[in-house]
Scaffold this active site. Structure first.
Site, PDB file in Angstrom:
ATOM      1  N   GLY A 192      29.307  41.634  58.069  1.00 28.56           N
ATOM      2  CA  GLY A 192      29.945  40.399  58.831  1.00 28.56           C
ATOM      3  C   GLY A 192      31.114  41.173  59.803  1.00 28.56           C
ATOM      4  N   HIS A 193      31.102  42.548  59.814  1.00 30.92           N
ATOM      5  CA  HIS A 193      32.139  43.412  60.723  1.00 30.92           C
ATOM      6  C   HIS A 193      31.232  44.269  61.833  1.00 30.92           C
ATOM      7  CE1 HIS A 193      34.784  41.965  57.816  1.00 30.92           C
ATOM      8  NE2 HIS A 193      34.408  42.762  56.898  1.00 30.92           N
ATOM      9  N   ASP A 247      41.764  34.160  35.063  1.00 29.82           N
ATOM     10  CA  ASP A 247      40.576  33.376  35.219  1.00 29.82           C
ATOM     11  C   ASP A 247      39.656  33.483  34.008  1.00 29.82           C
ATOM     12  OD1 ASP A 247      39.432  35.939  35.391  1.00 29.82           O
ATOM     13  OD2 ASP A 247      38.592  35.713  37.527  1.00 29.82           O
ATOM     14  N   ASP A 254      37.832  35.415  32.187  1.00 28.09           N
ATOM     15  CA  ASP A 254      36.592  36.254  32.088  1.00 28.09           C
ATOM     16  C   ASP A 254      36.922  37.567  31.455  1.00 28.09           C
ATOM     17  OD1 ASP A 254      37.912  37.528  34.298  1.00 28.09           O
ATOM     18  OD2 ASP A 254      36.183  37.477  35.549  1.00 28.09           O
ATOM     19  N   ASP A 293      36.422  47.423  47.883  1.00 27.58           N
ATOM     20  CA  ASP A 293      35.755  48.632  48.500  1.00 27.58           C
ATOM     21  C   ASP A 293      36.509  49.890  47.840  1.00 27.58           C
ATOM     22  OD1 ASP A 293      36.112  46.689  51.354  1.00 27.58           O
ATOM     23  OD2 ASP A 293      34.355  47.481  50.623  1.00 27.58           O
ATOM     24  N   HIS A 340      38.550  38.780  56.930  1.00 26.50           N
ATOM     25  CA  HIS A 340      37.800  38.019  56.028  1.00 26.50           C
ATOM     26  C   HIS A 340      38.430  36.772  56.026  1.00 26.50           C
ATOM     27  CE1 HIS A 340      37.672  42.261  54.707  1.00 26.50           C
ATOM     28  NE2 HIS A 340      36.588  41.974  54.729  1.00 26.50           N
ATOM     29  N   THR A 387      36.878  43.737  38.487  1.00 25.32           N
ATOM     30  CA  THR A 387      37.604  44.604  38.815  1.00 25.32           C
ATOM     31  C   THR A 387      38.057  45.496  37.305  1.00 25.32           C
ATOM     32  OG1 THR A 387      39.174  43.384  40.254  1.00 25.32           O
ATOM     33  CG2 THR A 387      40.175  45.319  39.324  1.00 25.32           C
ATOM     34  N   SER A 388      37.841  45.228  36.148  1.00 31.23           N
ATOM     35  CA  SER A 388      38.066  45.734  34.918  1.00 31.23           C
ATOM     36  C   SER A 388      36.759  46.492  34.928  1.00 31.23           C
ATOM     37  CB  SER A 388      38.123  44.782  33.836  1.00 31.23           C
ATOM     38  OG  SER A 388      39.298  43.972  33.566  1.00 31.23           O
ATOM     39  N   ASP A 435      49.147  41.315  28.127  1.00 27.95           N
ATOM     40  CA  ASP A 435      48.108  41.298  29.145  1.00 27.95           C
ATOM     41  C   ASP A 435      46.771  41.318  28.538  1.00 27.95           C
ATOM     42  OD1 ASP A 435      47.271  42.013  32.057  1.00 27.95           O
ATOM     43  OD2 ASP A 435      46.568  43.716  30.828  1.00 27.95           O
TER      44      ASP A 435
END
Length: 584
Positions: free
Chosen positions: A57-58, A411, A413, A112, A223, A456-457, A566
Site C-alpha cells: 500500500g506504500h 485485549d 489474548d 515492522d 496508515h 507482540t508477545s 501485568d
C-alpha cells in the site's frame, strides 16, 4: 475517500503488483510464496545487500526500489500490515547476496521493528553479518505523543535507501554502509498532510472518521493514523504549518534537529498517491518558496514525485535531509545523484539490460551454510526436559488467571498465546529428545515458539530466544563444556541486550521485562536459579498498581492496572517458578 477499486481482492492485488515489478524490470525476480522481490544474482556484482519492506500500500516503496544501486530485496506484508519474520528471514538468508553482509532498513512501527528484528537475530544466530537501521523521521509525532516508542517512519526512509544503496554499489563495507545509512536517518525530518482517509480494498466501508469538505489533517500517518491537528487553511497555510513542525527550534516537542541557512539540504516532496502530477508541481513550488523566504533554506537538490504512498491518499509529505560528511569516498550528494536501475527511482532501465536480460534466480535452495551450528556447550537433555515440563505445565495451568488479568487491562489474548506456545513446546519435550548441544536444543524450541505464538508477545519471545541461542554460541571455546548457570547467565545478558534494540521496555514500564530483568540480574549475580525465579516473581507482583508505559494497556486506560499485575510479567514469572521447581 473512494471505496471503489478495480481489484477488490487484497491478496490478488498485492501479488499482481509484485509480479508487475519483474515485468517492468528484468533485474528482479519474485518469490511469490513469501512476497519477496529480489535482485537477480547476475544483475550486479557481490556487494553489501540492502533489505527493506513493510506493509503493502506504500508503492513504489519498497519493491520498486529493488535494482542495481538501490535495494537488493524487499519483503511485502498484506496491505498496511508488517510481513512476517519468516518472510523476512527467507529474504535475508535465501534471496539476497550475503557474502559481504546485509543491512536491513525498517520504518519505526512496532510490528515492522519486531518482525524484522526477529529475522535479523535469526540471521545472526546462523552466523551472518547483519545490521539494522530503524527510521523515525515523522515530525507529526512529538516527544510527548511518541513517548518511548518514538516517531513514526515515513517517506524520508527513501533517502536512506537511495544513499545507502549507492554506497553499497561502490563496494563499501557493511560497517561503512551501516554508518552512512544511520547518518542519513539521524539527519532527516518529514511530515505529511492529507485531505482524506483512504479505503483499503476488501474492507467494509466505514470505520475511519472522514474529514469534512474543507478540512486537512496535518501530520497524518501513512496508515490512516491520526495527525497532529485538523486545519481549514489553504495550501500556503498548510505548508507553513508543516514547515514549522519540522523546523521551529522553539517547539521543544518537535525540534528534533536544527537546520540553519548555511546547511546544505536535500528536499523531497512526496505524493501520498492521490494527488495529480499537475497539483504536485504547484505544491513543490509552494514548499520551495516558503523554505527560501521564511527559513532561508535553499536545497541543493529538489526531488518531487511519488516515492512512498498511502494507497491513493489525497495528500503529500515533505522531507528534508541535512547533508553530512560521510567519511567515505563519495559524499551524500554524489550518492544521491548516482544512477539506480529500478522502476521506483528516476533512473530508467538501460538498453543493455533489456537486450541482455539477467536470467538467474535464487529459487533452488538456501545458502549452504545457512543452518545453525552447534555451540559446543552441553546440557543434560533429560534434566532439561524435566525442568521445561514443570515450567510449561505451570504456564498452561495459569492460563485462566493470565487471561482474566489481560481481560482487565488488555485485549484478553495473552494467556491463550502463552498457553498455545507452552503446549507446542510440551509436545516437543514429550517426544524423543536426545540433543545435547545447548544451542541446537534451544533452536528446536525457538522454531515451535515462532510457529505457535503470535502477536507482540510472540515476537518478543522469539527475538529473545534467538538472541539467547546467539549468546550461547558466542561462548563457544572449542572444547566441549557444560552449559552451567554461569553460561546461561551470560547468554541471558546477551539476549536482554539484543531485545533492548527492538523494544524500549525497562523495569517499571509494566511489561514482561518486569519479571525478566530481575531474573537475568539475579542469576548473573548468584548463579542460583531458585533466587532468580523468586526475583522474577517479586518483579511481576510489583506491577500490580503500576501504570503502563508501553503496550496495548496504554491505550485501554481505566483503573484496571490498580487491581491486577501485568499478565505478561505474571505468565513469565510462572514459567520461571516452574523451571526452578523442575531443577530442584
Amino acid at each position: 475517500m473512494s471505496s471503489k477499486h478495480f481489484i477488490n481482492d487484497p491478496t490478488h492485488l498485492v501479488l499482481s503488483a509484485l509480479n508487475a515489478i519483474t515485468l517492468t524490470n528484468p533485474n528482479t525476480a519474485l518469490d511469490s510464496e513469501n512476497k519477496i522481490v529480489y535482485l537477480r544474482p547476475d544483475a550486479a556484482k557481490p556487494q553489501v545487500s540492502l533489505v527493506s519492506g513493510g506493509g503493502s500500500g506504500h508503492e513504489p516503496s519498497f519493491a520498486a526500489f529493488v535494482g542495481p544501486g538501490l535495494l537488493s530485496g524487499a519483503v511485502a506484508g498484506t496491505i498496511f500490515a508488517s510481513p512476517s519474520a519468516e518472510q523476512i528471514r527467507r529474504c535475508i538468508l535465501q534471496r539476497v547476496e550475503s557474502s559481504k553482509g546485509v543491512l536491513v532498513i525498517v520504518m519505526n512501527y512496532t510490528g515492522d521493528v519486531l518482525n524484522f528484528g526477529m529475522a535479523v537475530e535469526k540471521a545472526k544466530a546462523a552466523g551472518m553479518d547483519v545490521e539494522m537501521v530503524v527510521m523515525a523521521d515523522d515530525a507529526g509525532v512529538g516527544r510527548a505523543k511518541g513517548g518511548k516508542v518514538g516517531r513514526r517512519g515515513i517517506a524520508g526512509t527513501v533517502l536512506v535507501h537511495k544513499i545507502a544503496g549507492a554506497l553499497a554499489a561502490t563496494g563499501a563495507s557493511l560497517k561503512d554502509v551501516h554508518k552512512v545509512a544511520q547518518l542519513v536517518a539521524d539527519n532527516t525530518v518529514s511530515i505529511g498532510s492529507s485531505l482524506s482517509h483512504v479505503h483499503v480494498p476488501g474492507r467494509a466501508v466505514g470505520g475511519d472518521e472522514e474529514l469534512k469538505e474543507d478540512e486537512v489533517e496535518i501530520g497524518m500517518g501513512i496508515h490512516n493514523e491520526a495527525g497532529s491537528e485538523k486545519s481549514t487553511a489553504d495550501l500556503p497555510g498548510i505548508v507553513k504549518t508543516m514547515l514549522a513542525y519540522m523546523l521551529d527550534p522553539s517547539d521543544k516537542d518537535r525540534a528534533f534537529m536544527s537546520i540553519s541557512k548555511s546547511d546544505e539540504t536535500v528536499l523531497m516532496v512526496n505524493n501520498l498517491g492521490g494527488v495529480s502530477v499537475l497539483e504536485m508541481g504547484g505544491i513543490t513550488t509552494e514548499v520551495v518558496t516558503q523554505l527560501s523566504t521564511d527559513h532561508g533554506i535553499k536545497p541543493v537538490r529538489i526531488v518531487s514525485g511519488t516515492f512512498m504512498t498511502s494507497l491513493n491518499g489525497l495528500g503529500f509529505s515533505i522531507s528534508l535531509l541535512k547533508l553530512q560528511d560521510t567519511g567515505a569516498a563519495k559524499s551524500m550528494l554524489e550518492l544521491l545523484d548516482a544512477p539506480a536501475e529500478c522502476t521506483g527511482w528516476a533512473a530508467a532501465i538501460s538498453t543493455s539490460t533489456w537486450s541482455k536480460r539477467p536470467k538467474e534466480t535464487r529459487e533452488k535452495g538456501a545458502r549452504a551454510d545457512a543452518e545453525n551450528k552447534p555451540c559446543g556447550l552441553e546440557l543434560d537433555p533429560a534434566m532439561a526436559a524435566k525442568a521445561l515440563k514443570h515450567a510449561l505445565e505451570r504456564v498452561v495451568e495459569a492460563e485462566p488467571e493470565i487471561t482474566r488479568y489481560d481481560t482487565v487491562v488488555g485485549d484478553g489474548d495473552c494467556g491463550i498465546g502463552l498457553k498455545r506456545g507452552a503446549e507446542g513446546v510440551l509436545k516437543h519435550v514429550d517426544g524423543a529428545q536426545q540433543e545435547k548441544d545447548a544451542a541446537l536444543y534451544l533452536d528446536k524450541i525457538i522454531s515451535i515458539v515462532e510457529n505457535t505464538m503470535d502477536g507482540t508477545s510472540g515476537a518478543l519471545y522469539a527475538i529473545f530466544l534467538n538472541a539467547l541461542a546467539h549468546g550461547l554460541r558466542v561462548q563457544s571455546g572449542g572444547a566441549a563444556k557444560q552449559a552451567d548457570a554461569k553460561v546461561w547467565a551470560k547468554a541471558l545478558e546477551v539476549a536482554s541486550e539484543s531485545m533492548g534494540k527492538y523494544t524500549p521496555a525497562k523495569p517499571g514500564d509494566r511489561t514482561l521485562v518486569d519479571a525478566l530483568a530481575p531474573f537475568v540480574e539475579q542469576l548473573g549475580v548468584t548463579g542460583d536459579i531458585q533466587k532468580a525465579a523468586q526475583a522474577a516473581d517479586e518483579g511481576a507482583k510489583k506491577t500490580k498498581g503500576m501504570k503502563a508505559s508501553l503496550g496495548r494497556t496504554v491505550y485501554v486506560g481505566g483503573s484496571g492496572f490498580e487491581e491486577v499485575p501485568d499478565p505478561g510479567a505474571h505468565g513469565l514469572a510462572e514459567f520461571f517458578n516452574g523451571l526452578a521447581e523442575g531443577l530442584r
